[in-house]
Design a protein around this motif. Structure first.
Motif, PDB file in Angstrom:
ATOM      1  N   SER A  86      -0.622  18.033  55.768  1.00  0.00           N
ATOM      2  CA  SER A  86      -0.366  17.812  57.188  1.00  0.00           C
ATOM      3  C   SER A  86      -1.129  16.617  57.755  1.00  0.00           C
ATOM      4  N   PRO A  89       0.023  12.343  56.803  1.00  0.00           N
ATOM      5  CA  PRO A  89       1.007  11.641  57.646  1.00  0.00           C
ATOM      6  C   PRO A  89       0.476  11.332  59.040  1.00  0.00           C
ATOM      7  N   VAL A  90      -0.296  12.248  59.624  1.00  0.00           N
ATOM      8  CA  VAL A  90      -0.832  12.004  60.967  1.00  0.00           C
ATOM      9  C   VAL A  90      -1.781  10.811  60.943  1.00  0.00           C
ATOM     10  N   ALA A  93       0.220   7.680  60.739  1.00  0.00           N
ATOM     11  CA  ALA A  93       0.793   7.287  62.028  1.00  0.00           C
ATOM     12  C   ALA A  93      -0.268   6.692  62.945  1.00  0.00           C
ATOM     13  N   VAL A 109      -7.741  13.485  69.091  1.00  0.00           N
ATOM     14  CA  VAL A 109      -8.211  13.956  67.780  1.00  0.00           C
ATOM     15  C   VAL A 109      -9.731  14.076  67.804  1.00  0.00           C
ATOM     16  N   ALA A 112     -10.855  17.048  69.843  1.00  0.00           N
ATOM     17  CA  ALA A 112     -10.696  18.299  69.100  1.00  0.00           C
ATOM     18  C   ALA A 112     -11.790  18.446  68.046  1.00  0.00           C
ATOM     19  N   ILE A 142      -4.057  29.113  58.085  1.00  0.00           N
ATOM     20  CA  ILE A 142      -2.785  28.616  58.633  1.00  0.00           C
ATOM     21  C   ILE A 142      -2.955  27.363  59.509  1.00  0.00           C
ATOM     22  N   PRO A 143      -3.966  27.321  60.396  1.00  0.00           N
ATOM     23  CA  PRO A 143      -4.087  26.107  61.241  1.00  0.00           C
ATOM     24  C   PRO A 143      -4.190  24.812  60.438  1.00  0.00           C
ATOM     25  N   LEU A 145      -2.323  23.875  58.213  1.00  0.00           N
ATOM     26  CA  LEU A 145      -0.968  23.347  58.014  1.00  0.00           C
ATOM     27  C   LEU A 145      -0.609  22.376  59.144  1.00  0.00           C
ATOM     28  N   PHE A 146      -1.383  22.414  60.231  1.00  0.00           N
ATOM     29  CA  PHE A 146      -1.041  21.611  61.400  1.00  0.00           C
ATOM     30  C   PHE A 146      -2.100  20.562  61.696  1.00  0.00           C
ATOM     31  N   ALA A 149      -8.672  18.100  62.588  1.00  0.00           N
ATOM     32  CA  ALA A 149      -9.121  16.929  63.349  1.00  0.00           C
ATOM     33  C   ALA A 149     -10.088  16.053  62.552  1.00  0.00           C
ATOM     34  N   PHE A 153      -9.434  12.199  61.289  1.00  0.00           N
ATOM     35  CA  PHE A 153     -10.363  11.138  61.655  1.00  0.00           C
ATOM     36  C   PHE A 153     -10.821  10.365  60.420  1.00  0.00           C
TER      37      PHE A 153
ATOM     38  N   PHE B  18       5.991  11.838  61.891  1.00  0.00           N
ATOM     39  CA  PHE B  18       4.675  11.771  61.229  1.00  0.00           C
ATOM     40  C   PHE B  18       3.628  12.569  62.007  1.00  0.00           C
ATOM     41  N   MET B  19       3.745  12.553  63.322  1.00  0.00           N
ATOM     42  CA  MET B  19       2.730  13.208  64.149  1.00  0.00           C
ATOM     43  C   MET B  19       3.011  14.701  64.344  1.00  0.00           C
ATOM     44  N   PRO B  21       2.960  17.594  62.706  1.00  0.00           N
ATOM     45  CA  PRO B  21       2.004  18.676  62.427  1.00  0.00           C
ATOM     46  C   PRO B  21       0.885  18.718  63.469  1.00  0.00           C
ATOM     47  N   TRP B  22       0.396  17.531  63.817  1.00  0.00           N
ATOM     48  CA  TRP B  22      -0.718  17.471  64.761  1.00  0.00           C
ATOM     49  C   TRP B  22      -0.294  17.918  66.171  1.00  0.00           C
ATOM     50  N   PHE B  29      -3.611  25.263  68.818  1.00  0.00           N
ATOM     51  CA  PHE B  29      -4.988  25.620  68.481  1.00  0.00           C
ATOM     52  C   PHE B  29      -6.027  24.851  69.279  1.00  0.00           C
ATOM     53  N   PHE B  30      -5.570  24.034  70.236  1.00  0.00           N
ATOM     54  CA  PHE B  30      -6.517  23.315  71.078  1.00  0.00           C
ATOM     55  C   PHE B  30      -6.128  23.470  72.554  1.00  0.00           C
TER      56      PHE B  30
END
Lengths: 275, 311
Positions: A86, A89-90, A93, A109, A112, A142-143, A145-146, A149, A153, B18-19, B21-22, B29-30
C-alpha cells in the motif's frame, strides 16, 4: 605538537571504547543472568556458576512462548507485507507524480506520523469492537493495507533521490506510471524499501500499546511483547528465567540488525537528515 | 486528441489510483477517529449503552475534578522536559565522540546503537533487574564504590530518573541521525575557524551547532512526541518492580510506586479500557492531541519538511 596529537588520539579512542562498553554492559549482564540458577541471580555474583542452558528450554515450559512467537510473526509479517503493497504507490505519487495538493497531502502524512496512538485509541477500539475483531491482532494488521505514515514518509525520501530522468526515460520507452514505478523506481530504491520494511517489522515486533489494547484479555492472541511483560514466576520474579525470556525476545531483532546493518543505518539517517 | 493517460482528467485519476490506499487509511484511521474522539469527549459512554451527551462535564472533571490526572500530567511534563533535554544532549555528546574517532567507528557506532533495537518491554525488564535495589549489579557496583544506591524503580523519587537512564541507553537512533549530520559539516569550515584562532568550544558553538540545527530541531520534536506518548516502559517497569503477579496494565500496579510512573497516556488507557469511561478518556485524548498538534505545526513551520523538492 605531534605528542599532543597522539595524546588526543588516545583520549578520544579510550572515550569511544568506554562509551561502547557502557552501552553493551547491560546486555552482557542480562545474558549472563539468563544462564544462572534462580538463587544465583539474586546474588551479587556476575559470572554463572554453572551454565544452565536449560533455562531457555524452561522458558517455553513456563509460558506459551511459541504461541507468542507465532502471533508476533503474524502481526509483524503481515503488517510489513501489507505496508509495502500500500505505501510504495503512495510514496511514488508523493515523489514522482506532479499534481496540485501534493505538498498538502505530504503534510497530512507527517501529521499522521506525529500523532500519538493514544489519541485515536477510543474510537478505533469501538470501531473494531463493532467488527468483533477486538481480542485479535487484526485491528493492528489491517490498517497497514491502507498505508503507514512513517513508511510512506521514509519511502518518499528515498524515491526523491532517484532522478526524474530515469522515470521519464522509462516512459519514453513505453512504460506507464505503474511500469515506471515497478521496473525503475522500485528496483533502484531497493535499499530504501528494505529499510522501510525492516522499520515496519521492528516497530510492530516491539509494539506493546496496540497489542495490550486489543489482545490484553485474550492470552491466545498475545505477541511476545505482551507475553514477556506478563512473564512471572509463581511466588517471586525468577530473574534468571525472565532474563532468558528477554534474551529470546531480543535475539531475532539483534540478528536482523547484524545481518542488515547498512540498510538500517542508511534508513535512520534518511529519517532525519534529508527531512 | 490526447491519449487517455495524458488528459488532465486521466492524470487526476492516475494520482487518485496511486493515492487510494492512503486516502482510505487517512479517512478511516486518522480523520474519522479524530472527529469521533472530539464527539465522544462531550458524552458519557461505557461501550455497552449509547453515548449520552454531557456537554463539558468531562472537561470540567479533567481540569478541575480528577486528582489523579494532575499527577499523570505532571509526570508526563517531567518526562517531556527532562527526557527531551537529556536525550538530545546525550545523543549529541556520544555522536561527537564517535565523529572524532579515526578507527573503530563502525564498531563503536554498532555498540551504541544496539540497545535502541531492544524491544522496549525487554529493555525495561533488563533495567528493572539491573537496578534492583538489593541484588542488582548497579547497586552492587555502587556498593563497591562505598555508595549506598537508591531504591530506583521502587522509590517514587527515583523511578523517573531510572526510566530516564533507560531512555538514554536507547538513544541510538537519534545518535545515528546526529552523527550523520556531524559528518556532513564541511571540514574546511572548522579548519578556517581554527586558523582564525577559534577554540574548540567556539567552533562547536558557531559552526557545528548552526550546521546541524535542522537535525537538532528534528531530534527535539521527535523526543517531545516520544515523551508525550511514553507508556510501555513506565507501565512495564511499575508492574515488574511492584513484584505482584498482576496482569500488566491492571489498576493495582499502574504507576507503581505511588503513581510516580503514571503517565498521561497510561491514565488515559486506564480510564478508557479498564473503567470504560470512554467519554472521559476521549477528553484526555483531545488534550493530548492539542499538545501534539502544537508541536507538529511548530515543526513544520520551522523545518518546512520537503516543501521544496530535493532535485
Amino acid at each position: 605538537m605531534n605528542r599532543h596529537r597522539t595524546l588526543h588520539w588516545i583520549a578520544v579512542h579510550s572515550l569511544g571504547l568506554a562509551l561502547g562498553a557502557m552501552f553493551l554492559l547491560p546486555l552482557v549482564f542480562v545474558l549472563l543472568t539468563a544462564f544462572m540458577s534462580d538463587e544465583q541471580a539474586l546474588t551479587a555474583e556476575l559470572w554463572p556458576r554453572d551454565w544452565r542452558w536449560e533455562n531457555f528450554a524452561e522458558v517455553f515450559v513456563r509460558a506459551p512462548m511459541l504461541s507468542y512467537l507465532g502471533n508476533s510473526l503474524l502481526y509483524s509479517g503481515l503488517a510489513t507485507a501489507f505496508m509495502l503493497v500500500s505505501s510504495v504507490p503512495v510514496a511514488y505519487a508523493l515523489s514522482k507524480l506532479r499534481w496540485r495538493g501534493r505538498n498538502a497531502a505530504f503534510l497530512l502524512v507527517i501529521a499522521a506520523m506525529m500523532l500519538p496512538p493514544q489519541v485515536t485509541a477510543v474510537p478505533l477500539y469501538i470501531l473494531w469492537a463493532r467488527f468483533e475483531l477486538t481480542g485479535s491482532l487484526w485491528p493492528l494488521i489491517i490498517p497497514h493495507l491502507f498505508g503507514d505514515a512513517f513508511s510512506i514518509f521514509l519511502l518518499r525520501q528515498f524515491f526523491l533521490t532517484i532522478p526524474r530522468s530515469y522515470v521519464d526515460a522509462a516512459k519514453v520507452d513505453g512504460c506507464g506510471e505503474l511500469g515506471a514505478m515497478l521496473r525503475v523506481v522500485v528496483p533502484m530504491a531497493r535499499p530504501g524499501i528494505a529499510a522501510a520494511a525492516m522499520f515496519c517489522f521492528l516497530y510492530t515486533w516491539n509494539d506493546f500499546f496496540g497489542p495490550l489494547l486489543y489482545t490484553g484479555e485474550n492470552e491466545s492472541s498475545w505477541p511476545l511483547s505482551v507475553g514477556l511483560a506478563s512473564f512471572r514466576g509463581m511466588h517471586h520474579v525468577e530473574w534468571n528465567l525472565t532474563m532468558a525470556a528477554t534474551v529470546l525476545v531480543m535475539l531475532p531483532v539483534v540478528v536482523l540488525f547484524l545481518v542488515a546493518q547498512r540498510a538500517f543505518v542508511r534508513g535512520i539517517t534518511f529519517t532525519g537528515v534529508k527531512g | 486528441m490526447a491519449p487517455p493517460g495524458r488528459s488532465p482528467f486521466g492524470r487526476r485519476l492516475r494520482v487518485l489510483a496511486f493515492m487510494a490506499p492512503w486516502i482510505v487509511g487517512f479517512t478511516a484511521f486518522f480523520a474519522y477517529p479524530l472527529l469521533a474522539t472530539g464527539y465522544f469527549s462531550f458524552t458519557s459512554y461505557d461501550l455497552l449503552g449509547e453515548p449520552a451527551w454531557v456537554g463539558l462535564r468531562n472537561y470540567a472533571y479533567l481540569f478541575a475534578g480528577d486528582p489523579v490526572v494532575r499527577i499523570a500530567a505532571a509526570n508526563t511534563v517531567w518526562l517531556v522536559v527532562v527526557l527531551t533535554v537529556l536525550r538530545v544532549v546525550f545523543a549529541l555528546g556520544v555522536a561527537s565522540v564517535i565523529a572524532r574517532l579515526r578507527r573503530g567507528v563502525g564498531l563503536v557506532r554498532t555498540l551504541c546503537y544496539l540497545p535502541a533495537l531492544a524491544p522496549p518491554v525487554a529493555a525495561t525488564l533488563a533495567f528493572v533487574f539491573l537496578f534492583n535495589p538489593g541484588t542488582g549489579p548497579v547497586n552492587g557496583f555502587l556498593r563497591v564504590l562505598g555508595v549506598d544506591g537508591p531504591l530506583w524503580f521502587n522509590d517514587p523519587a527515583w523511578a523517573k530518573p531510572a526510566l530516564t537512564l533507560l531512555t538514554l541507553w536507547g538513544c541510538g537512533e537519534l545518535m545515528i541521525i546526529l552523527l550523520a549530520a556531524l559528518l556532513d559539516v564541511p571540514a574546511e569550515l572548522h579548519e578556517a575557524a581554527a586558523l582564525d584562532g577559534a577554540g574548540a568550544w567556539r567552533r562547536f558553538r558557531h559552526i557545528t551547532i548552526p550546521s546541524i540545527a535542522p537535525v537538532l530541531l528534528f531530534g527535539v520534536v521527535n523526543s517531545v512526541i516520544f515523551s508525550l506518548q511514553y507508556f510501555t516502559q513506565a507501565v512495564v517497569a511499575g508492574a515488574v518492580a511492584s513484584g505482584q503477579a498482576e496482569v500488566v496494565g491492571s489498576s493495582k500496579v499502574l504507576g507503581f510506586p505511588d503513581n510516580s510512573t503514571l503517565t498521561f497516556p497510561a491514565w488515559l488507557y486506564q480510564q478508557g479500557f479498564h473503567y470504560y469511561n470512554m467519554g472521559y478518556a476521549s477528553a484526555m485524548a483531545v488534550l493530548l492531541f492539542a499538545f501534539s498538534l502544537g508541536f507538529t505545526i511548530w515543526l513544520i513551520r520551522r523545518m518546512r519538511i520537503g516543501v521544496e523538492e530535493a532535485a
